[in-house]
Write a protein that holds these residues in place. Structure first.
Motif, short mmCIF file in Angstrom:
data_model
loop_
_atom_site.label_atom_id
_atom_site.label_comp_id
_atom_site.label_asym_id
_atom_site.label_seq_id
_atom_site.Cartn_x
_atom_site.Cartn_y
_atom_site.Cartn_z
N VAL A 1 0.74 -1.12 -0.13
CA VAL A 1 -0.07 0.07 0.01
C VAL A 1 0.92 1.15 -0.12
CG1 VAL A 1 -1.89 -1.17 1.12
CG2 VAL A 1 -0.02 0.21 2.44
N GLY A 2 0.45 2.33 -0.54
CA GLY A 2 1.12 3.60 -0.58
C GLY A 2 0.91 4.14 0.52
N ARG A 3 1.92 5.08 1.06
CA ARG A 3 2.06 5.76 2.13
C ARG A 3 1.14 6.71 2.53
NH1 ARG A 3 7.51 9.30 2.35
NH2 ARG A 3 6.72 10.03 0.66
N MET B 1 -4.53 -0.49 6.85
CA MET B 1 -3.42 -0.63 6.04
C MET B 1 -2.04 -0.70 6.47
SD MET B 1 -4.43 0.40 2.91
CE MET B 1 -6.49 0.43 2.43
N ASN B 2 -2.02 -1.55 7.69
CA ASN B 2 -0.76 -1.67 8.28
C ASN B 2 -0.10 -3.03 7.68
OD1 ASN B 2 -0.77 0.87 9.98
ND2 ASN B 2 -2.24 -0.37 11.04
N VAL B 3 1.04 -3.18 7.79
CA VAL B 3 1.92 -4.45 7.33
C VAL B 3 1.10 -5.32 8.27
CG1 VAL B 3 3.91 -5.89 7.11
CG2 VAL B 3 4.00 -3.41 6.63
N GLY B 4 0.72 -6.62 7.93
CA GLY B 4 0.31 -7.66 8.84
C GLY B 4 -1.35 -7.53 8.76
N ASP B 5 -1.88 -6.51 8.15
CA ASP B 5 -3.57 -6.56 8.23
C ASP B 5 -3.89 -7.13 6.96
OD1 ASP B 5 -3.51 -4.97 10.33
OD2 ASP B 5 -3.76 -2.89 9.30
N THR B 6 -5.14 -7.51 6.86
CA THR B 6 -5.74 -8.01 5.64
C THR B 6 -6.83 -7.09 5.24
OG1 THR B 6 -5.14 -10.20 6.25
CG2 THR B 6 -6.88 -9.79 4.60
N ILE B 7 -6.78 -6.79 3.69
CA ILE B 7 -7.84 -5.94 3.29
C ILE B 7 -8.87 -6.70 2.76
CG2 ILE B 7 -8.47 -4.22 1.50
CD1 ILE B 7 -5.33 -3.24 1.55
N VAL C 1 4.50 -1.11 2.92
CA VAL C 1 4.29 0.14 2.42
C VAL C 1 5.32 0.82 1.61
CG1 VAL C 1 3.83 2.34 3.35
CG2 VAL C 1 3.08 0.19 4.74
N PHE C 2 4.65 1.39 0.45
CA PHE C 2 5.94 2.11 -0.42
C PHE C 2 5.58 3.76 -0.47
CE2 PHE C 2 3.20 3.17 -3.93
CZ PHE C 2 1.96 2.28 -4.02
N ILE D 1 -3.56 0.97 -3.72
CA ILE D 1 -2.97 -0.23 -3.30
C ILE D 1 -2.44 -1.10 -4.62
CG2 ILE D 1 -3.77 -2.33 -2.28
CD1 ILE D 1 -6.13 -0.93 -1.11
N TRP D 2 -1.41 -1.56 -4.31
CA TRP D 2 -0.82 -2.20 -5.52
C TRP D 2 -0.79 -3.78 -5.39
CZ3 TRP D 2 4.35 0.55 -7.42
CH2 TRP D 2 3.79 1.87 -8.28
N ILE D 3 -1.19 -4.51 -6.29
CA ILE D 3 -1.27 -5.85 -6.44
C ILE D 3 -0.98 -6.45 -7.70
CG2 ILE D 3 -3.64 -5.55 -7.09
CD1 ILE D 3 -4.52 -8.01 -5.25
N ASP D 4 -0.61 -7.77 -8.08
CA ASP D 4 -0.40 -8.36 -8.96
C ASP D 4 -1.55 -8.21 -10.12
OD1 ASP D 4 0.60 -9.77 -11.26
OD2 ASP D 4 0.76 -11.49 -10.05
#
Lengths: 382, 396
Positions: free
Chosen positions: B155-157, B166-172, B184-185, B196-199
């Motif tokens: 996810v973007g900053r 939107m924290n590392v470890g959360d699930t959207i 986080v980028f 939010i970036w995804i394949d």
């Protein structure tokens, strides 16, 4: 009443100061009117959104389509008066900067669900007779100089036509509505869209459902969402009011911040004007003592002073707010970016209350001081 | 020379006596400072938004969409079209790989931290592995990059700061999709930071898009290669595309909202400015009136009219400057860097950005304050200079 000439003389004893105090208040209330108009514009007509209308969108997002087959199932649910669907078209007229909402609807159910859109019967008939027909809001028609019978091309952005990028419409009618109704929209027929688009047949954008009893909106919303749960297109239902509210929240706090800063500063202006008015009363303490000596009661003096400050506050305020109101009547100056452009009646009332407050605050402190004054002290002061 | 020294002498006298007229001078200062606060802070919203949008694009990248589409959101490109685009000239290559990324952009409803009950349109971008090399401003600030072929996301900053879970470890959670957040980028402060970036393949599956994309972002050899790239694609009869430089695409999207905010800012600050000028005139008239005798005395002593006039104007300018500095400082302290997000109507999705009180805005605010001071002082100064000496000496 017989002391009105005295009040009048007192007001104009320092013509210069009074003139500029009046002008400051005039500007302040002009701004107040304009700010409240902007605030109403940023809320997207939330006050007019119906509680007896539910909006059913795809659970993932408004941009995801729903199948047209849901309509029959919604319509059959007990408590539902009418179900209708709408589809965002996103067409561009001549240039992308000419933005306005253009939406595909079903004419018959649409007009029943939205009685606030007023249209002459012969224009409704014309719309129902012409597959390429469209109805447009009064403000939109004025903006582009459209009349009934005109042919209007829109360039597709989302839905390409089978024959290319341009869709042709005939203006079948021009709808009107009370203040606060969005008169900048363009509605055309869903059957034309569905038949003529290159892909996506049988899909609609969202449903609008009129229910019989607004008290049952939460319960019915749940039952719709349960009905379509675990299907490829799950739904999320809210009241139209909730939907508009959610949309306004997407704009975020920038509108609120602009309004808040400006209102704070405006309030400060009001206080400054009040303090100037208060000062002009304080300067006349000895004169008030003379009046008391002549037998004016404390109450009479209080009334005299308050009458003066209230007069200034109302004279400046009413002129300012009145001009703001006139300005708003001329319509949206941004050319369509603010579809709801009106000065709500509630804010006019608040404005008048603020005038009374400023006039009262400016007059009451020095007036009470004058009332309590011991004549001998006051006369000796000078 | 004498004229200047006279002016300075009167000016020094005026300024030293400002504290004695504090309440009346205060009115003018507060008025001017208030206007500057409104002016600078409202325009800082527009400055922040347009900086976020304009910082998103680079002139050496080209964005390709379907012809007629005015934003990625409404565009659609098939797999074969994407393959043709990848063959266009002018594209930078890393070895044999063209630096081109075919992408999808959708929005999903997710709650905002500031209003958890109302969902916001959060953009989700499906990317290809080359995407990160196309965007060299991309960097991870937390966690790791997602694995292609899984349903992980980064996810973007901006998104991290504005939306819930939107924290590392959360699930959207969106509909029937579950996307674990692994990083986080940052992306140079641009619009991508709200995404939010995804394949892309995962997103195609989740949204039943088959092998279709919405846009292609191509890194060019240099900004000058753009014309060759565009002309080749425009001339190719197999495809019907709309091609834009990436920076121009984003600049165009920011126009409408930026213009709306600027219009409102200028209109409100303009009207308030008139009010503040009235305040300043009142203050300076009072200042002149209370010192009518002193001024007349100076003139009787032989100080010339010009120096009296200039010194009063200068006093008014000083009040304006004080108001301008206070107002600018207040706007800066209160709003610079304030994080928020709003809707970009062109893509129907959220953009996170920070208010920016730029030096340019502060300078404009100060100039505006000085202008208000100057206009406010003009009429009182003329009055003071014109007042007949005997009348003034007799006043009080």
């Amino acid at each position: 009443m017989k002391f009105l000439p005295l009040v009048w003389k007192n007001i104009w004893r320092k013509k210069f100061r009074t003139t500029f105090t009046l002008l400051s208040l005039f500007i302040a209330f002009l701004l107040f009117g304009i700010l409240m108009t902007i605030r109403a514009a940023f809320s997207f007509g939330i006050d007019l959104a119906g509680l007896d209308r539910l909006v059913l969108i795809h659970k993932v997002s408004l941009i995801m389509p729903l199948p047209v087959s849901y309509q029959a199932r919604i319509q059959q649910t007990p408590g539902v008066e009418l179900a209708s669907h709408q589809t965002w078209f996103g067409g561009v007229y001549q240039d992308p900067s000419n933005f306005f909402a253009n939406i595909a609807v079903e004419p018959e159910t649409f007009l029943k669900i939205y009685p606030e859109f007023k249209l002459p019967p012969e224009q409704i008939a014309a719309w129902q007779a012409d597959r390429q027909g469209a109805i447009v809001g009064r403000d939109l028609a004025t903006r582009f100089g459209w009349k009934t019978g005109d042919r209007v091309p829109l360039t597709a952005t989302i839905w390409r036509a089978k024959q290319g990028d341009t869709w042709e419409f005939n203006i079948a009618g021009i709808y009107d509505g009370a203040d606060g109704v969005d008169r900048t929209q363009f509605f055309f027929r869903y059957d034309y869209l569905d038949e003529n688009r290159a892909g996506g047949q049988g899909q609609v954008g969202w449903y609008v459902v009129k229910i019989a009893d607004p008290a049952r909106s939460a319960e019915l919303s749940r039952s719709f969402d349960d009905m379509f749960a675990n299907s490829p297109a799950e739904t999320k239902t809210t009241t139209e009011k909730g939907f508009v509210e959610g949309f306004a929240k997407q704009i975020g706090d920038i509108g609120a911040i602009m309004i808040a800063i400006s209102s704070t500063v405006l309030f400060m202006f009001g206080l400054v004007a009040a303090s100037t008015m208060a000062q002009s009363v304080r300067e006349r303490t000895s004169e008030l003592a003379v009046l008391k000596t002549l037998g004016f009661s404390g109450g009479a003096i209080l009334t005299l002073v308050l009458a003066e400050s209230l007069f200034i506050a109302f004279a400046g305020g009413v002129l300012g707010l009145g001009l703001a109101w006139l300005f708003v009547q001329t319509g949206d100056p941004t050319g369509g970016m603010l579809p709801i452009f009106l000065l709500p009646a509630r804010d006019l009332v608040i404005g008048v209350a603020l005038m009374a407050l400023i006039g009262f605050l400016a007059g009451v402190v020095p007036a009470i001081a004058a009332m309590r004054l011991r004549i001998t002290d006051a006369l000796r002061r000078n | 020379m004498r004229w200047i020294s006279q002016t300075l002498a009167v000016l020094a006298l005026n300024i030293r006596t400002i504290p004695a007229r504090l309440s009346s001078s205060g009115v003018a200062i507060i008025g001017i400072a208030g206007v500057v606060v409104v002016f600078v802070s409202v325009l800082s919203i527009a400055a922040g938004f347009s900086a976020a949008m304009e910082g998103s694009g680079s002139p050496d990248r080209a964005l390709v969409m379907r012809s007629g589409a005015d934003s990625e959101m409404v565009s659609g490109l098939g797999g074969p079209e994407v393959e043709i685009i990848k063959q266009a000239p002018g594209i930078r290559r890393a070895g044999e790989t063209p630096l081109v990324s075919a992408e999808l952009l959708v929005v999903v409803d997710l709650p905002k931290q500031s209003s958890p009950d109302a969902p916001a349109n959060v953009p989700v971008r499906g990317i290809e592995p080359t995407s990160i090399r196309v965007r060299d401003e991309f960097s991870l600030v937390e966690g790791r990059m997602f694995e292609f072929g899984t349903n992980e996301v980064v996810v973007g900053r901006g998104a991290h700061g504005q939306f819930v879970s939107m924290n590392v470890g959360d699930t959207i959670v969106s509909g029937q999709n579950r996307w674990p957040v692994v990083g986080v980028f940052a992306a140079g402060g641009g619009v991508a930071e709200t995404e939010i970036w995804i394949d892309a393949r995962t997103l195609q599956g989740a949204y039943r898009r088959g092998n279709s994309f919405q846009s292609v972002l191509a890194r060019l050899d240099s900004p000058e290669s753009y014309d060759a790239f565009r002309d080749w694609l425009t001339a190719n009869p197999q495809v019907n595309l709309s091609i834009r430089r990436e920076n121009e695409y984003y600049a165009m999207q920011s126009q409408a909202l930026t213009r709306l905010i600027r219009t409102i800012g200028f209109a409100i600050a303009g009207l308030m400015g008139i009010g503040a000028v009235f305040g300043a005139i009142l203050t300076m008239y009072t200042a002149v009136a209370t010192r009518a005798r002193e001024i007349a005395t100076l003139r009787a002593l032989g100080f010339n009219t010009g120096s009296v006039l200039v010194s009063i104007l200068a006093e008014s300018l000083v009040l304006g400057a004080i108001g301008g500095v206070i107002g600018g400082a207040a706007a800066y302290l209160a709003f610079n860097g304030y994080q928020t997000s709003t809707m970009n109507f062109q893509t129907f999705s959220q953009v996170a950005f920070a208010f920016r009180v730029t030096p340019g805005l502060l300078a404009m605010g100060l100039i505006y304050a000085l202008t208000m001071g100057l206009i406010g002082g003009l009429f009182p100064a003329i009055r003071a200079a014109r007042l007949p000496i005997p009348v003034a000496l007799r006043e009080l």
